[in-house]
Motif scaffolding. Structure first.
Motif, PDB file in Angstrom:
ATOM      1  N   ALA A  34      20.844 -35.694 -97.339  1.00  0.00           N
ATOM      2  CA  ALA A  34      19.638 -34.899 -97.931  1.00  0.00           C
ATOM      3  C   ALA A  34      18.920 -34.204 -96.488  1.00  0.00           C
ATOM      4  CB  ALA A  34      18.470 -35.932 -98.411  1.00  0.00           C
ATOM      5  N   SER A  35      19.038 -34.948 -95.448  1.00  0.00           N
ATOM      6  CA  SER A  35      18.259 -34.071 -94.308  1.00  0.00           C
ATOM      7  C   SER A  35      19.074 -33.072 -93.935  1.00  0.00           C
ATOM      8  CB  SER A  35      18.526 -35.242 -93.161  1.00  0.00           C
ATOM      9  OG  SER A  35      18.126 -34.451 -91.943  1.00  0.00           O
ATOM     10  N   LEU A  36      20.668 -33.002 -94.144  1.00  0.00           N
ATOM     11  CA  LEU A  36      21.395 -31.824 -93.588  1.00  0.00           C
ATOM     12  C   LEU A  36      20.908 -30.763 -94.826  1.00  0.00           C
ATOM     13  CD1 LEU A  36      24.733 -33.187 -92.966  1.00  0.00           C
ATOM     14  CD2 LEU A  36      23.020 -32.743 -91.387  1.00  0.00           C
ATOM     15  N   ALA A  37      20.966 -31.139 -96.031  1.00  0.00           N
ATOM     16  CA  ALA A  37      20.487 -30.186 -97.115  1.00  0.00           C
ATOM     17  C   ALA A  37      19.347 -29.497 -97.038  1.00  0.00           C
ATOM     18  CB  ALA A  37      20.747 -30.740 -98.462  1.00  0.00           C
ATOM     19  N   ARG A  38      18.379 -30.186 -96.453  1.00  0.00           N
ATOM     20  CA  ARG A  38      17.123 -29.509 -96.222  1.00  0.00           C
ATOM     21  C   ARG A  38      16.997 -28.750 -94.928  1.00  0.00           C
ATOM     22  NH1 ARG A  38      15.183 -34.900 -98.259  1.00  0.00           N
ATOM     23  NH2 ARG A  38      14.778 -34.663-100.512  1.00  0.00           N
ATOM     24  N   ALA A  39      17.775 -29.080 -94.011  1.00  0.00           N
ATOM     25  CA  ALA A  39      17.861 -28.208 -92.645  1.00  0.00           C
ATOM     26  C   ALA A  39      18.491 -27.104 -92.958  1.00  0.00           C
ATOM     27  CB  ALA A  39      18.741 -29.198 -91.754  1.00  0.00           C
ATOM     28  N   LEU A  40      19.600 -27.109 -93.945  1.00  0.00           N
ATOM     29  CA  LEU A  40      20.350 -25.683 -94.110  1.00  0.00           C
ATOM     30  C   LEU A  40      19.521 -24.904 -94.979  1.00  0.00           C
ATOM     31  CD1 LEU A  40      22.868 -24.143 -94.833  1.00  0.00           C
ATOM     32  CD2 LEU A  40      23.341 -25.630 -97.118  1.00  0.00           C
ATOM     33  N   ARG A  41      18.492 -25.193 -95.899  1.00  0.00           N
ATOM     34  CA  ARG A  41      17.429 -24.537 -96.392  1.00  0.00           C
ATOM     35  C   ARG A  41      16.651 -23.682 -95.316  1.00  0.00           C
ATOM     36  NH1 ARG A  41      12.669 -24.824 -99.864  1.00  0.00           N
ATOM     37  NH2 ARG A  41      12.747 -22.901-101.399  1.00  0.00           N
ATOM     38  N   ARG A  42      15.701 -24.765 -94.511  1.00  0.00           N
ATOM     39  CA  ARG A  42      14.974 -24.274 -93.505  1.00  0.00           C
ATOM     40  C   ARG A  42      15.638 -23.127 -92.708  1.00  0.00           C
ATOM     41  NH1 ARG A  42      13.910 -29.938 -93.125  1.00  0.00           N
ATOM     42  NH2 ARG A  42      15.010 -29.765 -91.233  1.00  0.00           N
ATOM     43  N   TRP A  43      17.093 -23.619 -92.366  1.00  0.00           N
ATOM     44  CA  TRP A  43      17.719 -22.544 -91.459  1.00  0.00           C
ATOM     45  C   TRP A  43      17.892 -21.386 -92.137  1.00  0.00           C
ATOM     46  CZ3 TRP A  43      22.669 -20.297 -91.833  1.00  0.00           C
ATOM     47  CH2 TRP A  43      22.995 -19.773 -90.569  1.00  0.00           C
ATOM     48  N   ALA A  44      18.389 -21.379 -93.254  1.00  0.00           N
ATOM     49  CA  ALA A  44      18.406 -20.065 -94.087  1.00  0.00           C
ATOM     50  C   ALA A  44      17.092 -19.429 -94.233  1.00  0.00           C
ATOM     51  CB  ALA A  44      19.174 -20.380 -95.551  1.00  0.00           C
ATOM     52  N   GLN A  45      16.189 -19.982 -94.716  1.00  0.00           N
ATOM     53  CA  GLN A  45      14.801 -19.284 -94.779  1.00  0.00           C
ATOM     54  C   GLN A  45      14.355 -18.625 -93.530  1.00  0.00           C
ATOM     55  OE1 GLN A  45      12.693 -22.550 -96.676  1.00  0.00           O
ATOM     56  NE2 GLN A  45      12.622 -21.617 -98.522  1.00  0.00           N
ATOM     57  N   ALA A  46      14.702 -19.320 -92.427  1.00  0.00           N
ATOM     58  CA  ALA A  46      14.064 -18.921 -91.183  1.00  0.00           C
ATOM     59  C   ALA A  46      14.722 -17.652 -90.857  1.00  0.00           C
ATOM     60  CB  ALA A  46      14.586 -19.865 -89.822  1.00  0.00           C
ATOM     61  N   ASP A  47      15.814 -16.959 -91.190  1.00  0.00           N
ATOM     62  CA  ASP A  47      16.336 -15.718 -90.895  1.00  0.00           C
ATOM     63  C   ASP A  47      17.323 -15.519 -92.018  1.00  0.00           C
ATOM     64  OD1 ASP A  47      17.575 -13.333 -89.881  1.00  0.00           O
ATOM     65  OD2 ASP A  47      17.570 -14.291 -87.815  1.00  0.00           O
ATOM     66  N   PRO A  48      16.995 -15.057 -92.983  1.00  0.00           N
ATOM     67  CA  PRO A  48      17.714 -14.544 -94.352  1.00  0.00           C
ATOM     68  C   PRO A  48      19.165 -13.683 -93.750  1.00  0.00           C
ATOM     69  CG  PRO A  48      15.708 -14.623 -95.054  1.00  0.00           C
ATOM     70  CD  PRO A  48      15.535 -14.707 -93.561  1.00  0.00           C
ATOM     71  N   HIS A  49      18.750 -12.657 -92.940  1.00  0.00           N
ATOM     72  CA  HIS A  49      19.629 -11.520 -92.765  1.00  0.00           C
ATOM     73  C   HIS A  49      20.928 -12.546 -91.976  1.00  0.00           C
ATOM     74  CE1 HIS A  49      17.309  -8.334 -94.020  1.00  0.00           C
ATOM     75  NE2 HIS A  49      16.420  -8.624 -93.285  1.00  0.00           N
ATOM     76  N   ARG A  50      20.442 -13.550 -90.889  1.00  0.00           N
ATOM     77  CA  ARG A  50      21.496 -14.111 -90.385  1.00  0.00           C
ATOM     78  C   ARG A  50      22.375 -15.064 -91.287  1.00  0.00           C
ATOM     79  NH1 ARG A  50      19.573 -18.972 -86.686  1.00  0.00           N
ATOM     80  NH2 ARG A  50      18.396 -19.484 -88.761  1.00  0.00           N
ATOM     81  N   TYR A  51      21.685 -15.632 -92.502  1.00  0.00           N
ATOM     82  CA  TYR A  51      22.401 -16.312 -93.521  1.00  0.00           C
ATOM     83  C   TYR A  51      23.315 -15.626 -94.061  1.00  0.00           C
ATOM     84  CZ  TYR A  51      23.113 -18.878 -97.795  1.00  0.00           C
ATOM     85  OH  TYR A  51      23.850 -19.550 -98.844  1.00  0.00           O
ATOM     86  N   PHE A  52      22.709 -14.206 -94.799  1.00  0.00           N
ATOM     87  CA  PHE A  52      23.813 -13.323 -95.439  1.00  0.00           C
ATOM     88  C   PHE A  52      24.800 -12.836 -94.867  1.00  0.00           C
ATOM     89  CE2 PHE A  52      20.317 -13.013 -98.617  1.00  0.00           C
ATOM     90  CZ  PHE A  52      20.741 -13.784 -99.595  1.00  0.00           C
ATOM     91  N   LEU A  53      24.814 -12.643 -93.347  1.00  0.00           N
ATOM     92  CA  LEU A  53      25.789 -12.136 -92.564  1.00  0.00           C
ATOM     93  C   LEU A  53      26.847 -13.234 -92.183  1.00  0.00           C
ATOM     94  CD1 LEU A  53      23.425 -10.055 -90.315  1.00  0.00           C
ATOM     95  CD2 LEU A  53      25.242  -9.155 -91.706  1.00  0.00           C
ATOM     96  N   VAL A  54      26.333 -14.374 -92.407  1.00  0.00           N
ATOM     97  CA  VAL A  54      27.578 -15.506 -92.139  1.00  0.00           C
ATOM     98  C   VAL A  54      28.055 -16.057 -93.601  1.00  0.00           C
ATOM     99  CG1 VAL A  54      27.655 -17.970 -91.609  1.00  0.00           C
ATOM    100  CG2 VAL A  54      26.177 -16.493 -90.025  1.00  0.00           C
ATOM    101  N   TYR A  55      27.138 -15.956 -94.496  1.00  0.00           N
ATOM    102  CA  TYR A  55      27.886 -16.735 -95.789  1.00  0.00           C
ATOM    103  C   TYR A  55      27.545 -15.547 -97.005  1.00  0.00           C
ATOM    104  CZ  TYR A  55      27.461 -21.076 -93.582  1.00  0.00           C
ATOM    105  OH  TYR A  55      27.910 -21.988 -92.776  1.00  0.00           O
ATOM    106  N   GLY A  56      27.264 -14.563 -96.529  1.00  0.00           N
ATOM    107  CA  GLY A  56      27.475 -13.354 -97.505  1.00  0.00           C
ATOM    108  C   GLY A  56      28.566 -12.563 -97.691  1.00  0.00           C
ATOM    109  N   THR A  57      28.569 -11.257 -98.142  1.00  0.00           N
ATOM    110  CA  THR A  57      29.725 -10.369 -98.367  1.00  0.00           C
ATOM    111  C   THR A  57      30.330 -10.257 -96.844  1.00  0.00           C
ATOM    112  OG1 THR A  57      28.605  -9.143-100.035  1.00  0.00           O
ATOM    113  CG2 THR A  57      30.513  -8.235 -99.024  1.00  0.00           C
ATOM    114  N   PRO A  58      31.551 -10.284 -96.727  1.00  0.00           N
ATOM    115  CA  PRO A  58      32.406 -10.126 -95.422  1.00  0.00           C
ATOM    116  C   PRO A  58      32.205  -8.601 -95.019  1.00  0.00           C
ATOM    117  CG  PRO A  58      33.590 -11.412 -96.858  1.00  0.00           C
ATOM    118  CD  PRO A  58      32.506 -10.944 -97.670  1.00  0.00           C
ATOM    119  N   VAL A  59      32.194  -8.392 -93.753  1.00  0.00           N
ATOM    120  CA  VAL A  59      32.134  -6.922 -93.143  1.00  0.00           C
ATOM    121  C   VAL A  59      33.581  -6.304 -93.421  1.00  0.00           C
ATOM    122  CG1 VAL A  59      31.660  -5.497 -91.102  1.00  0.00           C
ATOM    123  CG2 VAL A  59      30.259  -7.721 -91.474  1.00  0.00           C
ATOM    124  N   PRO A  60      33.480  -5.091 -93.930  1.00  0.00           N
ATOM    125  CA  PRO A  60      35.055  -4.555 -94.435  1.00  0.00           C
ATOM    126  C   PRO A  60      35.855  -4.412 -93.116  1.00  0.00           C
ATOM    127  CG  PRO A  60      33.166  -3.657 -95.726  1.00  0.00           C
ATOM    128  CD  PRO A  60      32.380  -4.468 -94.701  1.00  0.00           C
TER     129      PRO A  60
END
Length: 260
Positions: free
Chosen positions: A128-154
């Motif tokens: 549970a701690s890892l899950a909530r840490a993941l959400r806090r990390w993603a919310q802190a910088d959504p652009h960073r999150y999407f660049l890692v776990y979003g659409t790959p750079v062509p």
């Protein structure tokens, strides 16, 4: 796993810049400072137009440099993206490591009516701690999150050392899953589910960390379900639907922690 990199938080940027400025010759310190500024400008550009639009020449122009001068610090667009990837994955890996080391202490401080309940609560608290840490990390910088776990750079492919850092994240997740009691219904009945038989033979993403098919299944379910909620939340797809995205995230987490 996406092969794109991510943006960084202010603390992440500052740590990198101060680390570079704290050691080395004046020339080395200057180079580290310029590289840090280039990365910050790249993050801003990615936030504005997306990673596929990243342009070293545009960054150079904004910094008052010539294109050839900037290429002395990063030899190509892919080299710059790779540096951003490393920053992002290292940030999340360090976050998971920190959460894993503190979860046990936090859970044992909570009340429980028996030693077995205390142990079970501690095991669940780790995941549970890892899950909530993941959400806090993603919310802190959504652009960073999407660049890692979003659409790959062509046209971009991450080097092996980046994949190794990403594997640290999955290893922390597998460690937490291994502590949970029980397994899947198929494992309890002595008959692994078809997907568990499949994933046992296709577990490259788990790296060298040994894990049972049930642990692999639980970890992958955790990763895919929670990322699904996070991706929709951060992209704004829940806007106007009238429910609390945080409550949905917690409900998904409860389902993942429930005994099989």
């Amino acid at each position: 796993m996406s092969e794109t990199g991510g943006t960084g938080t202010a603390g992440e940027k500052g740590a990198g810049a101060s680390a570079g400025a704290a050691a080395g010759t004046p020339r080395e310190r200057y180079r580290a400072q310029v590289r840090a500024e280039i990365k910050e400008r790249a993050r801003e550009q990615i936030a504005d137009a997306g990673a596929s639009a990243l342009s070293l020449n545009a960054i150079a122009k904004r910094m008052g440099m010539s294109g050839p001068a900037l290429y002395r610090y990063f030899g190509s667009r892919d080299e710059l993206i790779t540096e951003l990837i490393r920053d992002a994955y290292r940030s999340l890996a360090d976050t998971f490591r920190s959460e894993a080391s503190t979860a046990s202490t936090a859970s044992t401080a909570s009340t429980a009516s028996s030693a077995s309940e205390a142990s079970e609560a501690e095991d669940s608290a780790g995941l549970a701690s890892l899950a909530r840490a993941l959400r806090r990390w993603a919310q802190a910088d959504p652009h960073r999150y999407f660049l890692v776990y979003g659409t790959p750079v062509p046209g971009y492919h991450a080097p092996d050392d980046v994949t190794e850092i990403a594997s640290e994240i999955m290893s922390a997740l597998l460690d937490a899953c291994a502590k949970l009691p029980g397994g899947t219904s198929g494992e309890a009945a002595g008959r692994p589910q078809p997907f568990e038989r499949h994933i046992e033979a296709h577990a490259q993403w788990a790296g060298e960390r040994p894990a049972t098919p049930a642990q692999l299944h639980r970890a992958l379910s955790f990763w895919t379900r929670l990322h699904g909620v996070l991706s929709l939340e951060l992209a704004g797809h829940f806007t106007g639907m009238g429910f609390d995205a945080g409550a949905l995230f917690e409900a998904e987490l409860d389902g993942l922690l429930a005994p099989a």
